[in-house]
Design an enzyme around this catalytic site. Structure first.
Site, PDB file in Angstrom:
ATOM      1  N   LEU A 113      39.725  36.047  31.814  1.00 52.67           N
ATOM      2  CA  LEU A 113      39.131  37.229  31.186  1.00 52.67           C
ATOM      3  C   LEU A 113      39.147  38.434  32.124  1.00 52.67           C
ATOM      4  CD1 LEU A 113      36.201  35.602  29.211  1.00 52.67           C
ATOM      5  CD2 LEU A 113      38.357  36.502  28.326  1.00 52.67           C
ATOM      6  N   LYS A 114      39.053  38.202  33.422  1.00 52.80           N
ATOM      7  CA  LYS A 114      39.124  39.313  34.374  1.00 52.80           C
ATOM      8  C   LYS A 114      40.480  39.996  34.316  1.00 52.80           C
ATOM      9  CE  LYS A 114      38.574  41.945  38.030  1.00 52.80           C
ATOM     10  NZ  LYS A 114      37.844  43.227  37.944  1.00 52.80           N
ATOM     11  N   VAL A 115      41.578  39.210  34.316  1.00 58.44           N
ATOM     12  CA  VAL A 115      42.890  39.853  34.291  1.00 58.44           C
ATOM     13  C   VAL A 115      43.181  40.442  32.907  1.00 58.44           C
ATOM     14  CG1 VAL A 115      43.799  38.515  36.210  1.00 58.44           C
ATOM     15  CG2 VAL A 115      44.181  37.693  33.886  1.00 58.44           C
ATOM     16  N   VAL A 162      34.176  40.362  38.999  1.00 58.13           N
ATOM     17  CA  VAL A 162      33.354  41.451  38.465  1.00 58.13           C
ATOM     18  C   VAL A 162      34.226  42.477  37.749  1.00 58.13           C
ATOM     19  CG1 VAL A 162      31.643  41.152  40.277  1.00 58.13           C
ATOM     20  CG2 VAL A 162      33.477  42.816  40.599  1.00 58.13           C
TER      21      VAL A 162
END
EC number: 1.1.1.291
Length: 321
Positions: free
Chosen positions: A166-168, A117
Site C-alpha cells: 500500500l505504501k508503494v 509512513v
C-alpha cells in the site's frame, strides 16, 4: 518498553523525534555521528551498533534509504533477535523483501512489522503523519502505542508485507499527481493564466489533491524543496511496477513515469529535488513557473494530536455480520 531507532534521515529523524518528545525510552543509531549527537543532546541514548540495539531494546525500528541498507542492518541484528523482540521496518521497501527479512526475525521467536509512513516530512515532524502496519493483530496491538506517538492515523493493513504494497501504491499515486500538476501549471502559464489564480482554481476544484496543496506551493516558490529526491521517486515507482508485474497487471502509466524520472535524473542528477521534474517542461517552453506568496518549504500548521487506529470503511459492518 525500550525502543531502538536506526536511520535518522529526513523521515527517520522526525519520527524518532516524536518518540523522544513524548517520553519514550529511546536509543538511536546512524552512520552520521552528528545526527546521533543531536539526539543524545536531547536525551536519547547513543547506540553503538544495530546488534547492540536489538540486544538491549524491546523493539527496534529501521528507517533506511533502500532495501539493501535494511538487509545489511538486519544481518547485524539477527543474531540478537530472541523471543519477544520486535522489528519494525518503517523504510519504503519491497513487499517480498519485508517478508523475507521478517521471516528471519519470526523464525528466531521475534515479531516483524512493515510500517511505512505517508503524508510528507512536515507531518512526520509533528507526529501527524499516517502510518500503515502489516503484521498479525496481537503484534499490532503491542506496538500501537508507539505508532500513535509517531503518527495520527494508523491503519492495520493485514499480514506482513501488506503495508509495503500500500505504501508503494500511494507513492505511485503521488508521483503521477506530481507530474500532472507540473503539466497543468505549465500549460496554464503558457495559456496566459496568472499562476496564483491557477493554484487557487486547482485547490478549490475537483482537480485538487494533497500533492497539489503541498508540492505545487514549493514549485511556485521556486525552492522545490519537499525533502524528497528524484532517485527516491524512481525507486518507489519501480517498486510499484514490480508489484504490478508480479501480479500480471498490464500497466500503461507507470512505465511512462519511470521514463520521465529517468530523463529527469539524466538531466539534473539523481539527488535533484523531485518537484524539479517540472524543469523538463520549463526548459522545453522557456517559461518560469513561479509566483509570489508561496512558502519555500511546507510546515504542518495542525497541532500535534494523539494518534488513533483507522478502521477501513465497511469493516465494522462486515465484522458485525
Amino acid at each position: 518498553m525500550k525502543v531502538g531507532f536506526i536511520g535518522l534521515g529526513n523521515v527517520g529523524g522526525k519520527l524518532s523525534g516524536s518518540l523522544l518528545r513524548n517520553g519514550i525510552d529511546l536509543t538511536v543509531h546512524d552512520l552520521n555521528a552528528a545526527l546521533v549527537d543531536d539526539f543524545v543532546a536531547r536525551g536519547a541514548a547513543r547506540g553503538k551498533s544495530p546488534a547492540q540495539l536489538m540486544r538491549d531494546c524491546d523493539a527496534v525500528i529501521t528507517c533506511l534509504p533502500s532495501p539493501a541498507a535494511s538487509d545489511a542492518v538486519m544481518q547485524e541484528m539477527l543474531p540478537e533477535v530472541t523471543e519477544g523482540k520486535i522489528w519494525m521496518e518503517m523504510s519504503t521497501t519491497d513487499e517480498a523483501e519485508a517478508k523475507r527479512l521478517g521471516a528471519m526475525v519470526i523464525e528466531r521467536g521475534g515479531a516483524a512489522v512493515d510500517c511505512p509512513v505517508s503524508g510528507g516530512c512536515h507531518r512526520a515532524d509533528t507526529g501527524n503523519i499516517s502510518i500503515f502496519a502489516g503484521c498479525d493483530r496481537d503484534t499490532f496491538e503491542r506496538i500501537l502505542p508507539f505508532l500513535t506517538t509517531m503518527g495520527r492515523r494508523v491503519l492495520h493493513t493485514g499480514e506482513l508485507g501488506s503495508a509495503s504494497i500500500l505504501k508503494v501504491v500511494t507513492n505511485y499515486l503521488a508521483t503521477a499527481n506530481l507530474v500532472t500538476c507540473c503539466e497543468a501549471l505549465v500549460t496554464a502559464k503558457a495559456a496566459g493564466m496568472d499562476l496564483n489564480t491557477t493554484y487557487e482554481a486547482m485547490k478549490i476544484s475537483s482537480g485538487t489533491s494533497f500533492v497539489h496543496e503541498t508540492e505545487s506551493q514549493v514549485i511556485l516558490n521556486g525552492s522545490r524543496d519537499i525533502s524528497f529526491t528524484m532517485d527516491l521517486v524512481k525507486k518507489d515507482a519501480g517498486l510499484f511496477y514490480e508489484v504490478a508485474k508480479r501480479n500480471n497487471v498490464p500497466l500503461e502509466v507507470a512505465p511512462m513515469l519511470v521514463d520521465i524520472f529517468d530523463d529527469g535524473i539524466a538531466r539534473f542528477g539523481e539527488r535533484e529535488l523531485s518537484p524539479n521534474i517540472i524543469k523538463r517542461l520549463e526548459e522545453a517552453t522557456g517559461l518560469d513557473i513561479l509566483a509570489p506568496g508561496f512558502p519555500p518549504e511546507m510546515l504542518d500548521d495542525e497541532p500535534e494530536e494523539p494518534g488513533y487506529e483507522v478502521i477501513p470503511q465497511g469493516k465494522e459492518q462486515q465484522a458485525a455480520e
